[in-house]
Write a protein that holds these residues in place. Structure first.
Motif, mmCIF file in Angstrom:
data_model
loop_
_atom_site.group_PDB
_atom_site.id
_atom_site.type_symbol
_atom_site.label_atom_id
_atom_site.label_comp_id
_atom_site.label_asym_id
_atom_site.label_seq_id
_atom_site.Cartn_x
_atom_site.Cartn_y
_atom_site.Cartn_z
ATOM 1 N N GLY A 31 0.508 -1.481 -0.104
ATOM 2 C CA GLY A 31 -0.119 0.014 -0.030
ATOM 3 C C GLY A 31 1.422 1.410 -0.091
ATOM 4 N N LYS A 66 -4.756 6.904 5.445
ATOM 5 C CA LYS A 66 -4.599 4.780 6.113
ATOM 6 C C LYS A 66 -2.808 4.536 6.066
ATOM 7 C CE LYS A 66 -3.374 3.482 1.960
ATOM 8 N NZ LYS A 66 -2.400 2.950 0.747
ATOM 9 N N HIS A 68 -0.911 3.112 7.996
ATOM 10 C CA HIS A 68 -0.254 2.022 7.931
ATOM 11 C C HIS A 68 0.658 2.227 6.369
ATOM 12 C CE1 HIS A 68 -3.733 0.973 4.969
ATOM 13 N NE2 HIS A 68 -2.449 0.936 4.080
ATOM 14 N N GLY A 115 -3.866 5.617 11.790
ATOM 15 C CA GLY A 115 -3.515 4.265 11.934
ATOM 16 C C GLY A 115 -4.819 3.475 12.073
ATOM 17 N N SER A 116 -5.550 3.572 13.179
ATOM 18 C CA SER A 116 -6.739 3.245 13.014
ATOM 19 C C SER A 116 -7.839 4.347 11.919
ATOM 20 C CB SER A 116 -7.225 3.742 14.817
ATOM 21 O OG SER A 116 -8.108 3.092 14.736
ATOM 22 N N LEU A 117 -8.007 3.083 11.545
ATOM 23 C CA LEU A 117 -8.707 3.079 9.989
ATOM 24 C C LEU A 117 -9.598 3.812 9.849
ATOM 25 C CD1 LEU A 117 -7.759 -0.262 8.062
ATOM 26 C CD2 LEU A 117 -6.706 2.072 7.755
ATOM 27 N N GLY A 145 -7.375 4.770 1.862
ATOM 28 C CA GLY A 145 -7.431 3.643 1.247
ATOM 29 C C GLY A 145 -9.399 2.905 1.310
ATOM 30 N N ASP A 146 -8.974 2.446 0.072
ATOM 31 C CA ASP A 146 -10.422 2.126 -0.442
ATOM 32 C C ASP A 146 -11.055 0.865 0.684
ATOM 33 O OD1 ASP A 146 -8.312 0.062 -1.112
ATOM 34 O OD2 ASP A 146 -9.265 0.114 -3.614
ATOM 35 N N GLY A 147 -10.062 -0.134 1.195
ATOM 36 C CA GLY A 147 -10.454 -0.626 2.493
ATOM 37 C C GLY A 147 -10.973 -0.223 3.532
ATOM 38 N N GLU A 148 -10.246 1.438 3.864
ATOM 39 C CA GLU A 148 -10.512 2.127 4.210
ATOM 40 C C GLU A 148 -11.912 2.562 4.636
ATOM 41 O OE1 GLU A 148 -7.898 5.496 5.285
ATOM 42 O OE2 GLU A 148 -9.057 5.543 6.470
ATOM 43 N N GLU A 151 -14.502 1.535 6.051
ATOM 44 C CA GLU A 151 -15.039 1.881 7.872
ATOM 45 C C GLU A 151 -16.374 2.703 7.879
ATOM 46 O OE1 GLU A 151 -14.179 1.673 10.807
ATOM 47 O OE2 GLU A 151 -11.958 0.129 10.107
ATOM 48 N N ASN A 176 -7.117 0.390 -5.006
ATOM 49 C CA ASN A 176 -6.681 -0.516 -5.418
ATOM 50 C C ASN A 176 -6.973 -1.804 -5.404
ATOM 51 O OD1 ASN A 176 -5.948 -0.557 -2.481
ATOM 52 N ND2 ASN A 176 -3.633 -0.462 -2.801
ATOM 53 N N LEU A 178 -8.035 -3.886 -2.915
ATOM 54 C CA LEU A 178 -7.772 -4.278 -2.592
ATOM 55 C C LEU A 178 -7.029 -3.923 -0.408
ATOM 56 C CD1 LEU A 178 -4.402 -6.395 -4.136
ATOM 57 C CD2 LEU A 178 -6.911 -7.595 -3.304
ATOM 58 N N GLN A 179 -7.414 -4.877 0.372
ATOM 59 C CA GLN A 179 -7.029 -4.887 1.352
ATOM 60 C C GLN A 179 -6.432 -5.860 2.447
ATOM 61 O OE1 GLN A 179 -9.040 -6.574 4.576
ATOM 62 N NE2 GLN A 179 -10.892 -5.120 4.009
ATOM 63 N N ILE A 180 -5.844 -5.815 3.269
ATOM 64 C CA ILE A 180 -5.891 -6.471 4.156
ATOM 65 C C ILE A 180 -5.915 -8.463 4.061
ATOM 66 C CG2 ILE A 180 -6.143 -7.190 6.427
ATOM 67 C CD1 ILE A 180 -3.334 -6.187 7.065
ATOM 68 N N LYS A 238 -1.957 -2.522 -6.128
ATOM 69 C CA LYS A 238 -1.026 -2.369 -4.946
ATOM 70 C C LYS A 238 0.443 -3.260 -5.478
ATOM 71 C CE LYS A 238 -2.571 -3.783 -0.454
ATOM 72 N NZ LYS A 238 -3.483 -3.883 0.316
#
Ligand SMILES: Cc1ncc(C[n+]2csc(CCOP(=O)(O)OP(=O)(O)O)c2C)c(N)n1
Ligand SMILES: [Mg+2]
Length: 245
Positions: A31, A66, A68, A115-117, A145-148, A151, A176, A178-180, A238
């Motif tokens: 990322g 994001k 991270h 860090g806390s999305l 982030g797109d995963g973010e 939230e 991207n 993708l997330q974790i 990513k």
């Protein structure tokens, strides 16, 4: 815009991301690498941010929502001359200024602890509102982030920014896919982003997040746009820039 200079900066930044994460044997390289072109354009072409004004609030500010992707932010700050390259090798070590997630108290160039999305998005809205109240016409940028964006807080922040018509605020969604835990669409699909942000009262653009000219144009259009915050959906890969998985 000097394309060659941008490419050179991005190459150094990517090399330093790899050094940080491999030296620490820990961190989020994918990322970070994928968003390197976005931050290169922001920090070397778009934002009013220099070593000299880094300490001041009277400059554009950036929230790495994001958080991270801290190796990327630290590599950018090294490329701007705010920290020495040697310090990058302290990333994630005990007592380092370069924590796994950015700490606003450690460095002038870190504009929000994240860090806390999700939380950085709300912080960016507060910063944009504060700038308006202070009649400070500098801009606030946030990388999300797109995963973010899975939230709920992100959408509460988006709703507030639309409501307050924060045209001094620009979010970039690092899209991207993708997330974790895998593909965003398999976890809690946050897309489609364009109609959602439009419905929340935002000016929305979609660009190739590795195309320097396209990014430059989008940021310039965002500066001109009045009456709404801008969301730039940046399509990224990513881990972009390395040949190994
Ligand atoms: C509130 C919260 N939940 C979970 C995490 C753990 N986490 C770190 S990175 C990540 C994935 C984020 O995906 P995305 O925002 O798409 O960023 P990318 O990995 O693509 O850069 C998660 C779930 C976190 N940092 N914060
Ligand atoms: Mg992602």
């Amino acid at each position: 815009m000097d394309l060659k200079a941008m490419q050179d900066h991005a190459k150094n930044i990517r090399k330093n991301i790899i050094k940080e994460v491999s030296n620490a044997q820990s961190g989020h390289p994918g990322g970070s690498l994928g968003a390197a072109d976005i931050l290169t354009v922001l920090y070397f072409d778009v934002m009013d941010f220099t070593k000299e004004n880094a300490h001041s609030l009277d400059r554009d500010r950036f929230v790495l929502s994001k958080g991270h992707a801290s190796p990327l932010l630290y590599a950018v700050l090294a490329e701007k001359g705010i920290i020495d390259e040697a310090e990058l090798l302290t990333f994630r070590k005990l007592n380092t200024r370069l924590q796994g997630h950015p700490d606003i108290n450690e460095l002038d160039g870190i504009d929000m602890s994240t860090g806390s999305l999700g939380q950085g998005t709300s912080a960016s809205v507060g910063m944009a509102l504060a700038n308006r109240l202070d009649k400070n016409d500098h801009r606030i940028y946030a990388l999300v982030g797109d995963g973010e964006a899975e939230e709920g807080q992100v959408w509460e922040a988006a709703m507030a920014a639309g409501h307050y018509k924060l045209d001094n605020l620009c979010w970039i969604i690092d899209n991207n896919g993708l997330q974790i835990d895998g593909r965003c669409e398999d976890v809690i699909g946050p897309e489609p982003f364009e109609p959602k942000f439009e419905a929340f009262g935002w000016n929305v653009m979609t660009v190739d997040g590795h195309d320097y000219e396209a990014l430059h144009d989008a940021f310039e259009k965002a500066k001109e746009y009045k009456g709404k915050p801008t969301c730039i959906i940046a399509k990224t890969i990513k881990g972009k820039g390395v040949s190994f998985p």
